[in-house]
Design a protein around this motif. Structure first.
Motif, PDB file in Angstrom:
ATOM      1  N   SER A   1       0.828  -1.131  -0.007  1.00 33.83           N
ATOM      2  CA  SER A   1      -0.196  -0.098  -0.112  1.00 33.83           C
ATOM      3  C   SER A   1       0.912   1.452   0.007  1.00 33.83           C
ATOM      4  N   ARG A   2       1.826   1.258   0.944  1.00 35.77           N
ATOM      5  CA  ARG A   2       2.706   2.538   1.038  1.00 35.77           C
ATOM      6  C   ARG A   2       3.587   2.711  -0.287  1.00 35.77           C
ATOM      7  N   ASN A   3       3.958   1.655  -0.654  1.00 38.51           N
ATOM      8  CA  ASN A   3       4.830   2.038  -2.081  1.00 38.51           C
ATOM      9  C   ASN A   3       4.288   1.562  -3.235  1.00 38.51           C
ATOM     10  N   GLY A   4       3.129   1.130  -3.172  1.00 42.31           N
ATOM     11  CA  GLY A   4       2.256   0.860  -4.542  1.00 42.31           C
ATOM     12  C   GLY A   4       1.503   2.284  -4.891  1.00 42.31           C
TER      13      GLY A   4
ATOM     14  N   PHE B   1       3.547   4.702  -7.449  1.00 44.00           N
ATOM     15  CA  PHE B   1       2.963   3.963  -8.721  1.00 44.00           C
ATOM     16  C   PHE B   1       1.779   4.603  -9.163  1.00 44.00           C
ATOM     17  N   LEU B   2       0.774   4.396  -8.403  1.00 41.79           N
ATOM     18  CA  LEU B   2      -0.736   4.967  -8.827  1.00 41.79           C
ATOM     19  C   LEU B   2      -0.833   6.280  -9.029  1.00 41.79           C
ATOM     20  N   ALA B   3      -0.031   7.104  -8.144  1.00 50.00           N
ATOM     21  CA  ALA B   3      -0.340   8.512  -8.379  1.00 50.00           C
ATOM     22  C   ALA B   3       0.672   9.201  -9.636  1.00 50.00           C
ATOM     23  N   ASP B   4       1.562   8.416 -10.154  1.00 47.51           N
ATOM     24  CA  ASP B   4       2.298   8.701 -11.115  1.00 47.51           C
ATOM     25  C   ASP B   4       1.269   8.028 -12.401  1.00 47.51           C
ATOM     26  N   VAL B   5       0.733   6.993 -12.509  1.00 41.52           N
ATOM     27  CA  VAL B   5       0.023   6.657 -13.496  1.00 41.52           C
ATOM     28  C   VAL B   5      -1.246   7.611 -13.796  1.00 41.52           C
TER      29      VAL B   5
ATOM     30  N   LEU C   1      -7.209  -2.058  -3.892  1.00 37.99           N
ATOM     31  CA  LEU C   1      -6.087  -3.030  -4.168  1.00 37.99           C
ATOM     32  C   LEU C   1      -5.884  -3.888  -2.805  1.00 37.99           C
ATOM     33  N   VAL C   2      -5.738  -3.009  -1.723  1.00 43.72           N
ATOM     34  CA  VAL C   2      -5.447  -3.483  -0.414  1.00 43.72           C
ATOM     35  C   VAL C   2      -6.595  -4.498   0.279  1.00 43.72           C
TER      36      VAL C   2
ATOM     37  N   VAL D   1       1.900  -5.939 -11.947  1.00 43.63           N
ATOM     38  CA  VAL D   1       0.900  -5.313 -12.710  1.00 43.63           C
ATOM     39  C   VAL D   1       0.916  -3.926 -12.441  1.00 43.63           C
ATOM     40  N   LEU D   2       1.595  -3.158 -11.335  1.00 42.16           N
ATOM     41  CA  LEU D   2       1.535  -1.828 -11.269  1.00 42.16           C
ATOM     42  C   LEU D   2       2.639  -1.383 -12.085  1.00 42.16           C
TER      43      LEU D   2
END
Length: 135
Positions: A27-30, A33-37, A52-53, A105-106
């Motif tokens: 959650s913390r590190n993903g 990636f989600l913010a960037d995408v 996702l969590v 996936v991320l």
């Protein structure tokens, strides 16, 4: 107390603890990636990350619960360690596969977003053409 029950309790404590730790790490590190995408849309990134969590918890805790039952009774300390090593080993493998699947996936989503942002047309626009009448 029966040694089988002791093995079950230890298995549940360790398995749930590992599941929570991996989920928080993802959650913390993903989220980065989600913010960037999602082009900096923090609110949407947080919502997708939370979904996702929740899915990760449901799958892993469901597996932990289904894998709880044993083959027989445990009669000595050696049996406790053997049962725990087998059960925790399988849980660790499942957590590892789920973790690698999430990272894969991320990363795929992120790479697609980066490619879309950096994509340029093959030929730069050269001008404007008026529509032809009767075509």
């Amino acid at each position: 107390m029966d040694l089988t029950v002791v093995a079950y309790v230890v298995y549940l404590v360790i398995s749930i603890g590992l599941t929570v730790w991996v989920a928080r790490t993802l959650s913390r590190n993903g989220r980065v990636f989600l913010a960037d995408v999602l082009h900096g849309n923090e609110k949407l990134a947080d919502a997708v990350n939370h979904l996702l969590v929740v899915g990760f918890y449901l799958v892993n805790l469901g597996f932990v619960a289904l894998y709880l039952s044993g083959d027989g009774t445990i009669e000595n300390a050696r049996g406790v360690f053997e049962a725990l090593s087998t059960k925790l080993g399988v849980v660790l493998l499942v957590l590892g596969v789920m973790h690698l699947g999430n990272v894969y996936v991320l990363n795929k989503i992120r790479r697609r977003g980066v490619m879309e942002r950096e994509q340029q047309p093959p030929v730069p626009p050269q001008g404007w053409a008026a529509p032809v009448a009767g075509a």
